[in-house]
Design a protein around this motif. Structure first.
Motif, PDB file in Angstrom:
ATOM      1  N   PHE A 635       0.719  -1.323  -0.001  1.00  0.00           N
ATOM      2  CA  PHE A 635       0.055   0.059  -0.033  1.00  0.00           C
ATOM      3  C   PHE A 635       0.911   1.120  -0.122  1.00  0.00           C
ATOM      4  O   PHE A 635       0.318   2.241   0.099  1.00  0.00           O
ATOM      5  CB  PHE A 635      -0.965  -0.038   1.218  1.00  0.00           C
ATOM      6  CG  PHE A 635      -1.948  -1.146   1.191  1.00  0.00           C
ATOM      7  CD1 PHE A 635      -2.953  -1.329   0.417  1.00  0.00           C
ATOM      8  CD2 PHE A 635      -1.782  -2.243   2.255  1.00  0.00           C
ATOM      9  CE1 PHE A 635      -3.961  -2.165   0.346  1.00  0.00           C
ATOM     10  CE2 PHE A 635      -2.595  -3.321   1.999  1.00  0.00           C
ATOM     11  CZ  PHE A 635      -3.671  -3.385   0.918  1.00  0.00           C
ATOM     12  N   SER A 636       2.155   1.239  -0.198  1.00  0.00           N
ATOM     13  CA  SER A 636       2.949   2.127  -0.064  1.00  0.00           C
ATOM     14  C   SER A 636       4.452   1.727  -0.628  1.00  0.00           C
ATOM     15  O   SER A 636       4.757   0.515  -1.151  1.00  0.00           O
ATOM     16  CB  SER A 636       3.322   2.910   1.145  1.00  0.00           C
ATOM     17  OG  SER A 636       3.925   1.900   2.141  1.00  0.00           O
ATOM     18  N   HIS A 637       5.232   2.645  -0.793  1.00  0.00           N
ATOM     19  CA  HIS A 637       6.655   2.285  -1.483  1.00  0.00           C
ATOM     20  C   HIS A 637       7.755   2.945  -0.496  1.00  0.00           C
ATOM     21  O   HIS A 637       7.694   3.995   0.143  1.00  0.00           O
ATOM     22  CB  HIS A 637       7.025   2.788  -2.809  1.00  0.00           C
ATOM     23  CG  HIS A 637       6.138   2.112  -3.989  1.00  0.00           C
ATOM     24  ND1 HIS A 637       6.402   0.896  -4.294  1.00  0.00           N
ATOM     25  CD2 HIS A 637       4.748   2.456  -4.463  1.00  0.00           C
ATOM     26  CE1 HIS A 637       5.271   0.521  -5.326  1.00  0.00           C
ATOM     27  NE2 HIS A 637       4.434   1.633  -5.209  1.00  0.00           N
ATOM     28  N   LEU A 638       8.801   2.305  -0.382  1.00  0.00           N
ATOM     29  CA  LEU A 638       9.831   2.735   0.748  1.00  0.00           C
ATOM     30  C   LEU A 638      11.195   2.915   0.161  1.00  0.00           C
ATOM     31  O   LEU A 638      11.391   2.182  -0.932  1.00  0.00           O
ATOM     32  CB  LEU A 638       9.900   1.756   1.659  1.00  0.00           C
ATOM     33  CG  LEU A 638       8.562   1.266   2.539  1.00  0.00           C
ATOM     34  CD1 LEU A 638       8.947   0.143   3.504  1.00  0.00           C
ATOM     35  CD2 LEU A 638       8.019   2.494   3.533  1.00  0.00           C
ATOM     36  N   ILE A 639      11.783   4.019   0.583  1.00  0.00           N
ATOM     37  CA  ILE A 639      13.261   4.127   0.187  1.00  0.00           C
ATOM     38  C   ILE A 639      14.013   4.128   1.507  1.00  0.00           C
ATOM     39  O   ILE A 639      13.871   5.104   2.342  1.00  0.00           O
ATOM     40  CB  ILE A 639      13.517   5.292  -0.565  1.00  0.00           C
ATOM     41  CG1 ILE A 639      13.061   5.288  -2.028  1.00  0.00           C
ATOM     42  CG2 ILE A 639      15.186   5.245  -1.030  1.00  0.00           C
ATOM     43  CD1 ILE A 639      13.037   6.208  -3.071  1.00  0.00           C
ATOM     44  N   LYS A 640      14.857   3.288   1.808  1.00  0.00           N
ATOM     45  CA  LYS A 640      15.854   3.237   2.929  1.00  0.00           C
ATOM     46  C   LYS A 640      17.167   4.124   2.685  1.00  0.00           C
ATOM     47  O   LYS A 640      17.800   3.351   1.852  1.00  0.00           O
ATOM     48  CB  LYS A 640      16.055   1.954   3.808  1.00  0.00           C
ATOM     49  CG  LYS A 640      16.779   1.990   4.981  1.00  0.00           C
ATOM     50  CD  LYS A 640      16.705   0.472   5.527  1.00  0.00           C
ATOM     51  CE  LYS A 640      17.742  -0.431   4.782  1.00  0.00           C
ATOM     52  NZ  LYS A 640      17.904  -1.594   5.498  1.00  0.00           N
ATOM     53  N   ILE A 641      17.550   4.982   3.576  1.00  0.00           N
ATOM     54  CA  ILE A 641      18.812   5.716   3.144  1.00  0.00           C
ATOM     55  C   ILE A 641      19.762   5.376   4.426  1.00  0.00           C
ATOM     56  O   ILE A 641      19.232   5.810   5.562  1.00  0.00           O
ATOM     57  CB  ILE A 641      18.660   7.127   2.733  1.00  0.00           C
ATOM     58  CG1 ILE A 641      17.705   7.245   1.844  1.00  0.00           C
ATOM     59  CG2 ILE A 641      20.256   7.569   2.614  1.00  0.00           C
ATOM     60  CD1 ILE A 641      17.567   8.718   1.441  1.00  0.00           C
ATOM     61  N   SER A 726      23.996   4.967   1.426  1.00  0.00           N
ATOM     62  CA  SER A 726      23.684   3.722   0.731  1.00  0.00           C
ATOM     63  C   SER A 726      22.036   4.023   0.599  1.00  0.00           C
ATOM     64  O   SER A 726      21.339   4.341   1.547  1.00  0.00           O
ATOM     65  CB  SER A 726      23.908   2.588   1.415  1.00  0.00           C
ATOM     66  OG  SER A 726      23.329   1.256   0.998  1.00  0.00           O
ATOM     67  N   ILE A 727      21.621   3.805  -0.694  1.00  0.00           N
ATOM     68  CA  ILE A 727      20.175   4.119  -0.979  1.00  0.00           C
ATOM     69  C   ILE A 727      19.701   2.436  -1.357  1.00  0.00           C
ATOM     70  O   ILE A 727      20.180   1.966  -2.252  1.00  0.00           O
ATOM     71  CB  ILE A 727      20.036   5.082  -2.191  1.00  0.00           C
ATOM     72  CG1 ILE A 727      20.448   6.344  -1.519  1.00  0.00           C
ATOM     73  CG2 ILE A 727      18.582   5.190  -2.682  1.00  0.00           C
ATOM     74  CD1 ILE A 727      20.247   7.513  -2.438  1.00  0.00           C
ATOM     75  N   ASP A 728      18.449   2.336  -0.541  1.00  0.00           N
ATOM     76  CA  ASP A 728      17.804   1.063  -1.003  1.00  0.00           C
ATOM     77  C   ASP A 728      16.540   1.287  -1.209  1.00  0.00           C
ATOM     78  O   ASP A 728      15.560   1.699  -0.294  1.00  0.00           O
ATOM     79  CB  ASP A 728      18.118   0.137   0.420  1.00  0.00           C
ATOM     80  CG  ASP A 728      17.593  -1.149   0.044  1.00  0.00           C
ATOM     81  OD1 ASP A 728      16.853  -1.567  -0.996  1.00  0.00           O
ATOM     82  OD2 ASP A 728      17.742  -2.375   1.041  1.00  0.00           O
ATOM     83  N   VAL A 729      16.012   1.115  -2.590  1.00  0.00           N
ATOM     84  CA  VAL A 729      14.844   1.185  -2.944  1.00  0.00           C
ATOM     85  C   VAL A 729      14.186   0.023  -2.962  1.00  0.00           C
ATOM     86  O   VAL A 729      14.636  -0.993  -3.152  1.00  0.00           O
ATOM     87  CB  VAL A 729      14.948   1.648  -4.483  1.00  0.00           C
ATOM     88  CG1 VAL A 729      13.408   1.883  -5.110  1.00  0.00           C
ATOM     89  CG2 VAL A 729      15.549   3.087  -4.729  1.00  0.00           C
ATOM     90  N   ASP A 730      12.989   0.181  -2.271  1.00  0.00           N
ATOM     91  CA  ASP A 730      12.053  -1.160  -2.164  1.00  0.00           C
ATOM     92  C   ASP A 730      12.981  -2.034  -1.232  1.00  0.00           C
ATOM     93  O   ASP A 730      12.945  -3.116  -1.546  1.00  0.00           O
ATOM     94  CB  ASP A 730      11.514  -1.801  -3.242  1.00  0.00           C
ATOM     95  CG  ASP A 730      10.567  -0.935  -4.007  1.00  0.00           C
ATOM     96  OD1 ASP A 730       9.865  -0.037  -3.380  1.00  0.00           O
ATOM     97  OD2 ASP A 730      10.481  -1.036  -5.148  1.00  0.00           O
TER      98      ASP A 730
END
Length: 734
Positions: A635-641, A726-730
């Motif tokens: 129901f959403s999208h995430l990016i972890k930095i 460090s960028i982590d998409v999904d």
């Protein structure tokens, strides 16, 4: 002079490239997609030539230093894939190309000289001409029947000396050529196709229609454990090969699925290429060459095999598609499932995702109106029943005076299997002897000095860090207060093994975890020993939940279902359900029915109850209710930095700057529904002396949050030189 545009594989802007001059001594050696070594910021780095250019308007331009690979394993389709990865995962074009091409390796280390007959040779005529040279005739007969032997091997097989072979070479009847060394032994005898069940036949027919279609498509195969998904894969591949196209098959970990490798090779022989991390760079080079030239039409491998240089790709299969190992840990943090969908779109191919416990996002995409087609198989082969599952409440065991690792029900079940000479599997997702060591006087937990994580006690009395490898002896006195009340708590696989040997001293026990499988081929050796009678009980971590098909196993015991259940991550319930269902599926795959005993301190949790009933749909609907309420994927999208560095103050400053910048950018872009969560210490605040903080971007639209992160990344530049970002998409985990 020639000038080239080079994408370097170092941290730079997303699509940033650099120009270099090709010196005269390298002229003619450089082409599009050559891997070259160039000077960059005072050091030599590798990069890829994207093309030739006019002389750039620069005062100083440096020379290409050397050509590492004249033609890396790249092509136009893979270059388009790299461009897509830049946008999808916010990585540089050089990093994307480096990930796709892999490490360079010369062919010399994997080539050998072998003997073959001259092309066009008429065997009968030449053999007739050797009537008076019986040894040469015999050697030529062997060479014609078994081409590709080394000179010494041919001489030994024909029972002649090597000068006899030299004489045939001199006459032009044989020639010595370079060939790649064989990575695998000769394939096993061809295995004929099995008779399909009605469910398998329906699924195969739908896939054949999809493969015949000129349009790309994606399908989710939801089949219970033991329903025959592998045979469906083999039939789909056979049809793809009949059309002259290639297939890629991904498995979570190639070394854990030796049975599948053998089955594929028995069906397709030497047309199968293997690509995985256990191969040397030279071996990977040889396999990629076979793939690129079409000698290998089927690629079988782990995550990185999705980048195989297949010129005629038609089908991609991802087995156990829910596994988190399909997500790359390092930049670019791609997911093999998403890359597969993109490759299929570029090649008008088909993607088939298979699992008994699909990822929540995948099953959501396969619902009516979604982008995936849904294929289902609800019955095991030969109508075998799914195993009976019993849940044991360990709180009641404790109240009844049982303080041991095993419940009374599990002890009885193990004794019954040993008496009947049947096999059992005991599962615990934690290796070692005890999970923590604590001083009971001051409460001090023994932690790694380099990582903010507790040390694990192993059977040899050594405390080990499973993140950086730090080792130290288990202290007799507390280093904090000097007290002697040092105690260990928690249970690991070594402790389970010790307890089994105490309860059943005559039992043959095998243990399979990261400590016992560190050597090459050790997985295969342990599984062979267990399946062929060398062990009665196999104890293991999650690696035994993947792909094991041992018909003699009738009991699976889960020592603690709570290890993954209460982790601070929104996917913890999903992981628990998947793990329990998958490990339960190892029981009862033969003629005898199976039984599963799950020990837990939380017997009412919905993930455990639905796993008991093998009820994925009930789990899916309940989990979706929780995800929707909390606005978590799908129901959403995430990016972890993630921010990391040696100085914690620098790390915090960088994280706070990013938070302010992201907040400002989201308002400028009108992203009112976007949330910036954090910054906060990462789940493990320090690893290998590097402090770690993170923040999360959360929003309903993937493109919107990626755009916000892209703008912040461009504005950050090299502002924080001592902090890695460090960028982590999904991300698959928070």
């Amino acid at each position: 002079m020639q000038y080239v545009e080079v994408a370097v594989s170092v941290p730079v802007g997303l699509n940033q490239t650099f120009h270099y001059r090709v010196p005269a001594n390298l002229s003619g050696q450089v082409s599009r997609f050559s891997r070259v070594e160039v000077p960059f910021a005072g050091r030599l780095v590798q990069g890829f030539v994207l093309g030739f250019s006019d002389p750039p308007n620069l005062k100083m331009i440096k020379d290409v230093k050397r050509v590492v690979e004249k033609q890396a394993y790249l092509n136009e389709e893979l270059f388009q894939l790299a461009q897509w990865m830049v946008q999808r995962y916010l990585c540089s074009i050089g990093d994307a190309l480096q990930t796709i091409a892999g490490s360079p390796a010369g062919a010399a280390r994997v080539k050998e000289r072998v003997i073959v007959a001259i092309d066009g040779i008429d065997g009968d005529d030449k053999l007739t001409g050797l009537v008076r040279a019986p040894k040469q005739r015999r050697a030529l007969e062997v060479a014609l029947a078994s081409p590709g032997l080394k000179k010494s091997e041919l001489a030994e097989l024909a029972e002649v000396s090597t000068p006899v072979i030299d004489a045939l070479l001199a006459k032009g009847l044989l020639q010595e050529v370079e060939s790649y060394k064989k990575i695998m032994p000769d394939p096993p005898p061809r295995q004929e196709s099995l008779q399909l069940t009605p469910e398998q036949l329906t699924v195969v027919n739908q896939l054949v229609n999809a493969i015949n279609s000129p349009n790309p498509s994606a399908w989710l195969l939801h089949g219970v454990t033991g329903s025959g998904k592998t045979e469906v894969y083999l039939r789909a591949i056979e049809h793809t090969l009949n059309l002259g196209r290639q297939a890629i098959v991904l498995v979570p970990e190639i070394s854990l699925t030796p049975q599948m490798v053998e089955r594929f090779r028995s069906r397709f022989g030497d047309a199968v290429a293997l690509l995985h991390s256990a191969l040397s760079n030279g071996e990977k080079y040889a396999e990629k060459d076979r793939i690129r030239t079409g000698q290998a039409m089927v690629v079988l491998g782990a995550r990185s095999a999705i980048f195989a240089p297949t010129p005629k790709l038609g089908l991609i299969i991802i087995d156990e598609e829910h596994e988190s190992s399909y997500k790359q840990d390092e930049s670019p943090k791609y997911h093999a499932r998403e890359v597969a969908l993109q490759r299929a779109a570029l090649n008008q191919g088909v993607v088939l995702l298979g699992s008994a416990t699909p990822a929540i996002e995948s099953y959501c995409r396969a619902r009516p109106g979604g982008p995936y087609g849904l294929l289902t198989m609800t019955q095991r082969i030969d109508q075998r029943p799914l195993p009976r599952v019993q849940i044991v409440d360990m709180r009641q065991e404790l109240a009844g005076g049982n303080t041991g690792i095993f419940s009374l029900a599990l002890q009885r079940a193990l004794a019954q299997r040993l008496a009947r000479q049947e096999k059992s599997i005991l599962f615990l997702n934690r290796r070692g002897f005890a999970s923590i060591v604590v001083c009971r006087q001051c409460g001090q937990v023994m932690k790694c000095p380099h990582c903010d994580i507790s040390l694990t006690l192993h059977h040899d009395g050594i405390l080990r860090c499973h993140y950086c490898g730090h080792r130290t002896a288990n202290p007799r006195v507390c280093p904090s207060c000097g007290g002697k009340a040092i105690r260990s708590f928690g249970v690991g696989t070594q402790r389970v093994e010790e307890e089994v040997r105490r309860l059943f001293p005559d039992c043959q026990v095998l243990r399979m975890d990261a400590d016992t499988t560190s050597r090459k081929g050790s997985h295969q050796k342990l599984l062979d020993e267990f399946s062929r009678g060398g062990g009665q009980i196999l104890i293991g971590t999650q690696m035994i939940a993947k792909g094991l098909d041992i018909p003699q196993v009738t009991l699976v015991g889960v020592i603690s279902a709570d290890v993954t259940l209460h982790m601070p991550d929104f996917r913890s319930a999903e992981r628990t359900f998947q793990l329990l269902t998958q490990v339960a599926g190892r029981a009862g795959r033969g003629e005898k029915s199976g039984e599963v005993i799950i020990q837990t301190y939380d017997p009412e949790h919905f993930s455990i109850l639905t796993a008991r009933n093998h009820d994925f749909l009930s789990f899916y609907h309940k989990e979706m209710t929780h995800r929707k309420a909390l606005k978590y994927p799908p129901f959403s999208h995430l990016i972890k930095i993630l921010f990391s560095g040696l100085n914690e103050a620098d790390v915090i400053a960088a994280a706070e700057w990013w938070q302010d910048k992201l907040t400002a950018i989201k308002h400028e872009c009108g992203g009112q529904e976007i949330e910036i969560l954090g910054p906060a210490p990462a789940g493990i605040p320090k690893i290998k002396d590097r402090w770690r903080w993170q923040l999360v971007i959360k929003g309903p639209d993937s493109r919107e949050i990626r755009n916000v992160a892209r703008i912040a990344l461009a504005q950050a530049g090299i502002r924080f030189k001592q902090v890695a970002v460090s960028i982590d998409v999904d991300p698959v985990s928070l």
